[in-house]
Design a protein around this motif. Structure first.
Motif, PDB file in Angstrom:
ATOM      1  N   ASN A   1      23.427  82.166  59.886  1.00 15.25           N
ATOM      2  CA  ASN A   1      24.847  81.820  59.947  1.00 15.25           C
ATOM      3  C   ASN A   1      25.049  80.353  59.574  1.00 15.25           C
ATOM      4  O   ASN A   1      24.179  79.506  59.792  1.00 15.25           O
ATOM      5  CB  ASN A   1      25.386  82.039  61.372  1.00 15.25           C
ATOM      6  CG  ASN A   1      25.284  83.484  61.804  1.00 15.25           C
ATOM      7  OD1 ASN A   1      25.504  84.393  61.014  1.00 15.25           O
ATOM      8  ND2 ASN A   1      24.926  83.692  63.067  1.00 15.25           N
ATOM      9  N   ARG A   2      26.204  80.054  59.037  1.00 14.93           N
ATOM     10  CA  ARG A   2      26.581  78.668  58.766  1.00 14.93           C
ATOM     11  C   ARG A   2      28.042  78.475  59.132  1.00 14.93           C
ATOM     12  O   ARG A   2      28.795  79.437  59.287  1.00 14.93           O
ATOM     13  CB  ARG A   2      26.348  78.303  57.308  1.00 14.93           C
ATOM     14  CG  ARG A   2      27.132  79.133  56.316  1.00 14.93           C
ATOM     15  CD  ARG A   2      26.827  78.745  54.875  1.00 14.93           C
ATOM     16  NE  ARG A   2      27.323  77.424  54.537  1.00 14.93           N
ATOM     17  CZ  ARG A   2      27.428  76.965  53.283  1.00 14.93           C
ATOM     18  NH1 ARG A   2      27.075  77.736  52.270  1.00 14.93           N
ATOM     19  NH2 ARG A   2      27.888  75.754  53.044  1.00 14.93           N
ATOM     20  N   SER A   3      28.431  77.216  59.318  1.00 15.60           N
ATOM     21  CA  SER A   3      29.809  76.876  59.640  1.00 15.60           C
ATOM     22  C   SER A   3      30.270  75.755  58.721  1.00 15.60           C
ATOM     23  O   SER A   3      29.730  74.640  58.770  1.00 15.60           O
ATOM     24  CB  SER A   3      29.922  76.423  61.108  1.00 15.60           C
ATOM     25  OG  SER A   3      31.163  75.789  61.345  1.00 15.60           O
TER      26      SER A   3
ATOM     27  N   THR B   1      40.062  71.575  63.030  1.00 17.58           N
ATOM     28  CA  THR B   1      38.700  71.752  62.520  1.00 17.58           C
ATOM     29  C   THR B   1      37.701  71.814  63.669  1.00 17.58           C
ATOM     30  O   THR B   1      36.760  72.616  63.659  1.00 17.58           O
ATOM     31  CB  THR B   1      38.332  70.602  61.564  1.00 17.58           C
ATOM     32  OG1 THR B   1      39.291  70.557  60.491  1.00 17.58           O
ATOM     33  CG2 THR B   1      36.942  70.795  60.981  1.00 17.58           C
TER      34      THR B   1
ATOM     35  N   GLN C   1      33.007  74.198  58.923  1.00 18.73           N
ATOM     36  CA  GLN C   1      33.626  73.149  59.738  1.00 18.73           C
ATOM     37  C   GLN C   1      32.556  72.220  60.346  1.00 18.73           C
ATOM     38  O   GLN C   1      32.737  71.006  60.401  1.00 18.73           O
ATOM     39  CB  GLN C   1      34.476  73.760  60.851  1.00 18.73           C
ATOM     40  CG  GLN C   1      35.742  74.453  60.358  1.00 18.73           C
ATOM     41  CD  GLN C   1      35.459  75.862  59.833  1.00 18.73           C
ATOM     42  OE1 GLN C   1      34.375  76.406  60.020  1.00 18.73           O
ATOM     43  NE2 GLN C   1      36.452  76.453  59.149  1.00 18.73           N
ATOM     44  N   ASP C   2      31.442  72.799  60.792  1.00 19.95           N
ATOM     45  CA  ASP C   2      30.355  71.970  61.328  1.00 19.95           C
ATOM     46  C   ASP C   2      29.781  71.082  60.239  1.00 19.95           C
ATOM     47  O   ASP C   2      29.494  69.889  60.471  1.00 19.95           O
ATOM     48  CB  ASP C   2      29.251  72.872  61.902  1.00 19.95           C
ATOM     49  CG  ASP C   2      28.138  72.088  62.557  1.00 19.95           C
ATOM     50  OD1 ASP C   2      28.328  71.628  63.711  1.00 19.95           O
ATOM     51  OD2 ASP C   2      27.076  71.890  61.929  1.00 19.95           O
TER      52      ASP C   2
ATOM     53  N   LYS D   1      32.502  76.481  67.895  1.00 23.13           N
ATOM     54  CA  LYS D   1      31.915  77.819  68.074  1.00 23.13           C
ATOM     55  C   LYS D   1      30.496  77.905  67.520  1.00 23.13           C
ATOM     56  O   LYS D   1      29.761  78.836  67.837  1.00 23.13           O
ATOM     57  CB  LYS D   1      32.804  78.868  67.398  1.00 23.13           C
ATOM     58  CG  LYS D   1      34.225  78.918  67.941  1.00 23.13           C
ATOM     59  CD  LYS D   1      35.100  79.825  67.103  1.00 23.13           C
ATOM     60  CE  LYS D   1      36.556  79.765  67.560  1.00 23.13           C
ATOM     61  NZ  LYS D   1      37.436  80.575  66.682  1.00 23.13           N
ATOM     62  N   TYR D   2      30.134  76.948  66.679  1.00 23.70           N
ATOM     63  CA  TYR D   2      28.849  77.011  65.982  1.00 23.70           C
ATOM     64  C   TYR D   2      27.730  76.311  66.746  1.00 23.70           C
ATOM     65  O   TYR D   2      26.566  76.419  66.372  1.00 23.70           O
ATOM     66  CB  TYR D   2      28.999  76.389  64.586  1.00 23.70           C
ATOM     67  CG  TYR D   2      27.802  76.558  63.689  1.00 23.70           C
ATOM     68  CD1 TYR D   2      27.369  77.828  63.288  1.00 23.70           C
ATOM     69  CD2 TYR D   2      27.090  75.443  63.235  1.00 23.70           C
ATOM     70  CE1 TYR D   2      26.272  77.974  62.451  1.00 23.70           C
ATOM     71  CE2 TYR D   2      25.998  75.587  62.384  1.00 23.70           C
ATOM     72  CZ  TYR D   2      25.590  76.853  61.998  1.00 23.70           C
ATOM     73  OH  TYR D   2      24.506  77.011  61.167  1.00 23.70           O
TER      74      TYR D   2
ATOM     75  N   TYR E   1      37.264  75.192  65.338  1.00 24.80           N
ATOM     76  CA  TYR E   1      36.368  76.116  64.646  1.00 24.80           C
ATOM     77  C   TYR E   1      34.909  75.668  64.755  1.00 24.80           C
ATOM     78  O   TYR E   1      34.001  76.488  64.954  1.00 24.80           O
ATOM     79  CB  TYR E   1      36.760  76.239  63.163  1.00 24.80           C
ATOM     80  CG  TYR E   1      38.018  77.041  62.935  1.00 24.80           C
ATOM     81  CD1 TYR E   1      37.970  78.438  62.900  1.00 24.80           C
ATOM     82  CD2 TYR E   1      39.243  76.409  62.766  1.00 24.80           C
ATOM     83  CE1 TYR E   1      39.130  79.185  62.703  1.00 24.80           C
ATOM     84  CE2 TYR E   1      40.413  77.142  62.572  1.00 24.80           C
ATOM     85  CZ  TYR E   1      40.343  78.529  62.540  1.00 24.80           C
ATOM     86  OH  TYR E   1      41.504  79.269  62.340  1.00 24.80           O
ATOM     87  N   ALA E   2      34.681  74.354  64.618  1.00 25.54           N
ATOM     88  CA  ALA E   2      33.312  73.824  64.622  1.00 25.54           C
ATOM     89  C   ALA E   2      32.613  74.050  65.961  1.00 25.54           C
ATOM     90  O   ALA E   2      31.398  74.264  66.005  1.00 25.54           O
ATOM     91  CB  ALA E   2      33.336  72.332  64.287  1.00 25.54           C
TER      92      ALA E   2
END
Length: 644
Positions: free
Chosen positions: A213-215, A173, A217-218, A179-180, A176-177
């Motif tokens: 944009n949203r994430s 997780t 994972q974040d 990158k945000y 991926y997080a």
């Protein structure tokens, strides 16, 4: 050494703090030294990185050549040479020795303490496992875990190798997080409160951008952070132990307009529709450029006072008596610099964090733009007030290592250790020999050229210095609650710029710990903490009024506060010792009535009703008119009383 055109110049007059003495200038590879002819006076040593401005003026009417050296510790040396050739040689030598092209040219890479320091563990003083273990990670609570995902610094190059994250969040997780968040600086734990399971995490801004944009994972990562109160003894999220909190905060240190404007650059701030377990607070703390300019205005005011004092020193006694009613230092200009307003804003934001963690038993996520300037200030000042350990000498060192050094404050960029030739001003050569007027005009042109090209200092800013001033404000309000004294903070400010030690030379932990084709800097330089932990320094830096019993949570005395300091963010004044002045000079009679009479001392606007922008135009005119009338009335009163 080729850079040193002249190693020694005798018969130099040196004026410092209003006292003029004669002596000899010595130039070494790393220091300018002034040796006084009077054997009773101690030598003056100036490390080249400490120099902030060198000015060589045209010949005086007496045929002497003046050279002024100003330092980052707000001192000024006015040197008077008998010949222009000596002044030019010293000026050119100091310029070449000060303007380094590589960090490895700095003094720290050549400094060898003699005799060696008794303690030599400064580079290993801070251990993430030990420090977070002291807070209770892995023992008092199982809701947090260590991850080695950044052990080779490839995951997030500006972050520490070892991070603490919620146990519920897997490394997958995190992949991926990351990158945000700007520069890959995702939310990571920096403090777990001893009195409850409240926490402080820190990060950089989210990459929201114009397309919103949203994430996921974040969002899951932050949700997990805000739920670490739940079943802290287990690794799963079950029923809450004493209820989930509702005052979790995402602190955006920036002014609202700045945060929103960053969306055009692909970044921005959190859309709170996706972070439902928290509220957001904007603190309105200005960026590094505003802070740099604000301190520059303070320095300009001090410099103008020095020039005025030098002019007055040449007056007759009668002239001097006539001018005694006018203070040398312009306190109005000091207040207009906004420096105390910025200090107050940082303190007010920190107090909000302290209350939310300690009183509300809640969580706080702090970020600014990249999370290494305002974020570090807020995080470290909050922890200093929340945890008595950080107010001990050893604890303070660990706090600096953790939240500043390890989490990647850009010391090299912000402190400008490599300097610039723009800080060396000399009169332009005048082959026509047109006389003093032309020489003065040419010098003015060189000064204007310096200020016309500021790109070389666009990344410099007194961020860590500003935080030290905030610490001093709290220390002044609670003099019995710190194991270290004011001298400790002054010494730390000095060595922030001296470049004698390797601790504050780099931007990231990686740069200190990884060698590029050779031993890493941590093996090639001495840690500043080895110096501070030497017995002579420890003795000089201890606070004799320190009372650790006040920090006992079980203390039931009238002054008891469980070891958590709730300071007054409006009670701020200039740290006059740092600037080499007196309290009366810098703060004077304004201190007692600062909150009532001087809006420059006010902290951030707390409500829209307090903001002139939100006042209706008709009311705003009356408000501004009243302010102007009051200012005119005070000015007339000053004139009548002979102050103007």
């Amino acid at each position: 050494m080729d850079a040193i055109r002249v190693a020694k110049v005798e018969g130099v007059l040196c004026t410092k703090a209003g006292i003029t003495t004669s002596g000899t200038i010595h130039l070494t590879a790393h220091h300018l030294i002034f040796h006084h002819d009077d054997p009773e006076r101690e030598e003056t040593w100036v490390p080249y990185p400490l120099i902030s401005l060198v000015t060589r003026l045209p010949l005086t009417l007496q045929g002497q050549c003046p050279l002024t050296i100003r330092t980052r510790t707000f001192e000024a040396l006015n040197l008077m040479f008998a010949t222009e050739r000596d002044a030019i040689d010293v000026f050119d030598s100091v310029k070449e020795l000060t303007v380094a092209t590589s960090v490895t040219q700095l003094y720290a890479f050549y400094y060898v303490p003699n005799p060696p320091f008794d303690v030599q563990n400064g580079w290993s003083l801070y251990s993430p496992r030990e420090e977070f273990g002291r807070m209770g990670v892995g023992s008092r609570t199982k809701a947090w875990r260590f991850t080695d995902i950044n052990k080779d610094y490839s995951f997030s190059p500006t972050y520490p190798a070892r991070l603490v994250v919620p146990t519920r969040i897997s490394d997958t997780t995190l992949q991926y997080a990351v990158k945000y968040r700007s520069k890959g600086r995702l939310p990571a734990l920096t403090y777990l409160h001893w009195a409850n399971y409240g926490s402080i995490t820190r990060s950089s801004q989210p990459m929201v951008g114009l397309t919103s944009n949203r994430s996921i994972q974040d969002e899951k990562l932050i949700e997990a952070v805000f739920q670490t109160h739940w079943s802290p003894e287990s690794r799963a999220s079950n029923a809450p132990v004493y209820g989930a909190t509702t005052t979790n905060l995402i602190i955006d240190a920036r002014p609202t307009t700045n945060a929103v404007a960053n969306t055009a650059k692909g970044a921005g701030t959190e859309n709170m529709d996706h972070y439902k377990e928290a509220k957001k607070a904007y603190l309105g703390i200005d960026n590094i450029h505003v802070m740099r300019d604000s301190l520059a205005r303070v320095v300009d005011t001090l410099r103008e006072a020095d020039l005025l004092a030098a002019t007055n020193s040449g007056m007759s006694d009668e002239q001097a008596d006539e001018g005694t009613a006018t203070p040398v230092l312009d306190r109005q200009a000091l207040r207009r610099s906004g420096w105390l307003k910025h200090i107050s804003a940082i303190m007010e934001g920190s107090l909000l964090i302290v209350r939310n963690v300690h009183v509300n038993s809640s969580h706080v996520l702090i970020h600014c733009s990249d999370g290494w300037d305002r974020t570090a200030q807020l995080s470290a000042l909050s922890q200093l007030c929340l945890d008595p350990f950080y107010r001990t000498i050893r604890g303070f060192m660990i706090l600096v290592e953790k939240d500043w050094v390890s989490f990647g404050h850009r010391f090299l960029d912000r402190c400008g250790h490599l300097s610039s030739d723009k800080f060396f001003l000399a009169p332009t050569e005048n082959p026509g020999g047109g006389g003093g007027a032309e020489a003065a005009q040419a010098f003015l042109a060189s000064v204007q050229n310096r200020f016309a090209s500021q790109s070389h200092i666009k990344e410099t800013s007194p961020v860590f210095h500003q935080w030290l001033e905030c610490v001093w404000q709290v220390q002044r309000q609670f003099p019995e609650r710190f194991e270290f004294n004011e001298r400790f903070l002054l010494q730390l400010h000095y060595h922030l710029y001296s470049c004698q030690f390797g601790s504050f030379l780099f931007n990231t932990e990686r740069e200190r710990r990884v060698g590029e084709g050779g031993p890493p800097p941590c093996d090639r330089t001495v840690s500043v903490w080895d110096f501070f932990n030497s017995p002579p320094e420890l003795e000089l830096n201890r606070n004799p009024d320190y009372d650790p019993s006040m920090d006992d949570p079980a203390n039931r005395s009238s002054k008891a506060d469980m070891g958590v300091l709730m300071f007054n963010p409006k009670d701020v004044r200039f740290w006059y010792q740092l600037y080499g002045r007196t309290d009366e000079e810098m703060n004077g009679r304004f201190v007692a009535r600062q909150a009532a009479e001087n809006p420059e001392f006010a902290g951030p606007i707390g409500a829209s009703a307090d903001d002139l922008v939100n006042i209706p135009a008709s009311h705003r005119k009356r408000s501004l008119g009243a302010l102007m009338k009051g200012a005119l009335r005070r000015r007339l009163n000053h004139r009548r009383s002979g102050h103007l």
